[in-house]
Design an enzyme around this catalytic site. Sequence first.
Site, PDB file in Angstrom:
ATOM      1  N   LYS A 265       0.828  -1.206   0.000  1.00 45.40           N
ATOM      2  CA  LYS A 265       0.000   0.000   0.000  1.00 45.40           C
ATOM      3  C   LYS A 265       0.862   1.256   0.000  1.00 45.40           C
ATOM      4  CE  LYS A 265      -3.992  -2.141   1.938  1.00 45.40           C
ATOM      5  NZ  LYS A 265      -5.233  -2.035   2.641  1.00 45.40           N
ATOM      6  N   ARG A 266       2.033   1.133   0.608  1.00 45.80           N
ATOM      7  CA  ARG A 266       2.896   2.315   0.746  1.00 45.80           C
ATOM      8  C   ARG A 266       3.695   2.612  -0.525  1.00 45.80           C
ATOM      9  NH1 ARG A 266       3.147  -0.444   4.676  1.00 45.80           N
ATOM     10  NH2 ARG A 266       1.354   0.105   5.914  1.00 45.80           N
TER      11      ARG A 266
END
Length: 508
Positions: A265-266
């Site tokens: 997600k990052r």
Amino acid sequence: MERKVRVRFAPSPTGPLHIGGVRTALYNYLFARQHGGTMILRIEDTDQGRFVPGAEEYIIDSLTWLGINFDEGVHVGGPFGPYRQSDRKPLYRQYADQLINDGWAYYAFDTPESLEEIRKVYEADKKAFQYDCNTRGSLRNSLTLAAEEVQKLINEGNPYVIRFKMPDNEEIVVNDHIRGRVVVHSNLLDDKVLFKSDGMPTYHLANIVDDHLMEISHVIRGEEWLPSAPLHVMLYKAFGWEATMPEFAHLPLLLKPDGNGKLSKRDGDRLGFPVFPTQWQDPKTGEISSGYRESGYFPEAVINILAFLGWNPGTTQEMFTMEELIQAFSIERISKSGAKFDLEKAKWFNQQYLRQHSGLDLAKAFMPYLTEKGIEISEDKLAIICDLVKERAHFIKDIQSQTHFFFEAPIQYDEQVIKKRWKEDTAKHLDAISAILNTVEPFETTLAHDKVIAYIQENGLNMGQIMNCLRLVIVGAGIGPDLFTIITLIGKEEAVKRIKKGISEIKI
Ligand code: GLU
């Protein structure tokens, strides 16, 4: 008899949907549509500690944007509802009880603290603790305690969980459409909690019960669920549902562009591309993560990008509409190895879809950028401009940098062009050309072009040199779309003004 295809996308509303999740939804959708089957959206929210408000709406909104539609689900209803597991809460307990009665599950009264203590003792010995066939005999559960004691603990309201009793010494076989035959020895597996002390089932129990009750024929999901599949196969056996067990297909991981690890997600905003379909604002921190929609990707492009992350048609065709994907898709052509996200390819796909749009479509989409800058222009005129530059843009927002010269005179002039092309007598000739343009009537492209070319030829001038300098004073650079189209679009007065401004500002 051929089984009726019923597939489900079963996200947990724990945050925005990662594009890996969108790909899972897409492959389920393509498979369902290809087989005239049913596509179901089930929300798996049994882990209330991880529930994030707005996540369910986000999932529905982003899949709708992409054209991934459902026949049954939390937002459209259907004959197998409810489709949100928290709304199905009362029905799970009886299935846990059934497993207890049949000897496939047991009550466990160990407190989290006591298990933590044991874990530490194991760790001190450099061993990993797991609640399994080797340890369950020395722990506080209905297999080790007397029946009256168990009943007493329950009656007194002591917290307990229900665990699956993984049989020992069994080879569990998972037949996976992508991975092939996966065999796991049951002694390696732990006794997973099926029912929690808060009265909620865990993912494993709810997932199997729901897949069974919803008559799911195929489970197509991410590879991260492969380790759970042997337990799931055992649960089907324990329930006596083996004959109708769904077929499995575990999709390869989506990897970072360099192939080093799972796309997280990052990564997206760190590496310069979105990992979410649409923009997401974290309800707790307010932090914004970018989305494909807001970054200017067309939904058709995102579908095409995701279709190719893990699947290929086996031909050279790259551009696929949803309909074409439905025709061409096959689980057999899904690769086993992880799929690397490729930003350049993603942009390329978007560019191809941008080119397919008419100038008028693009004008409508681009107009808000101009309005925001206080620039007024008719839609028809903007459509011509968009048609002129669309080959050079990957995104609608790129049209801005390709078209600024239609709306404002250049502030700077390309030094390279000046050095190479601007000569002693250039100003004199451009001045003459501005006078010629002033006489062109009606002021249209071919006429303006012919008159200027005639001047250059009659005076025996270097065509490339003069045309480049004319372009320089009109747009500030040596490249761009057809010059006389630009000149007629900005109008006679503005063209003449720009030539005069260029002549006075460019010095050699
Ligand atoms: N709720 C699980 C998830 O969030 C579903 C896994 C499955 O499809 O079985 O991905």
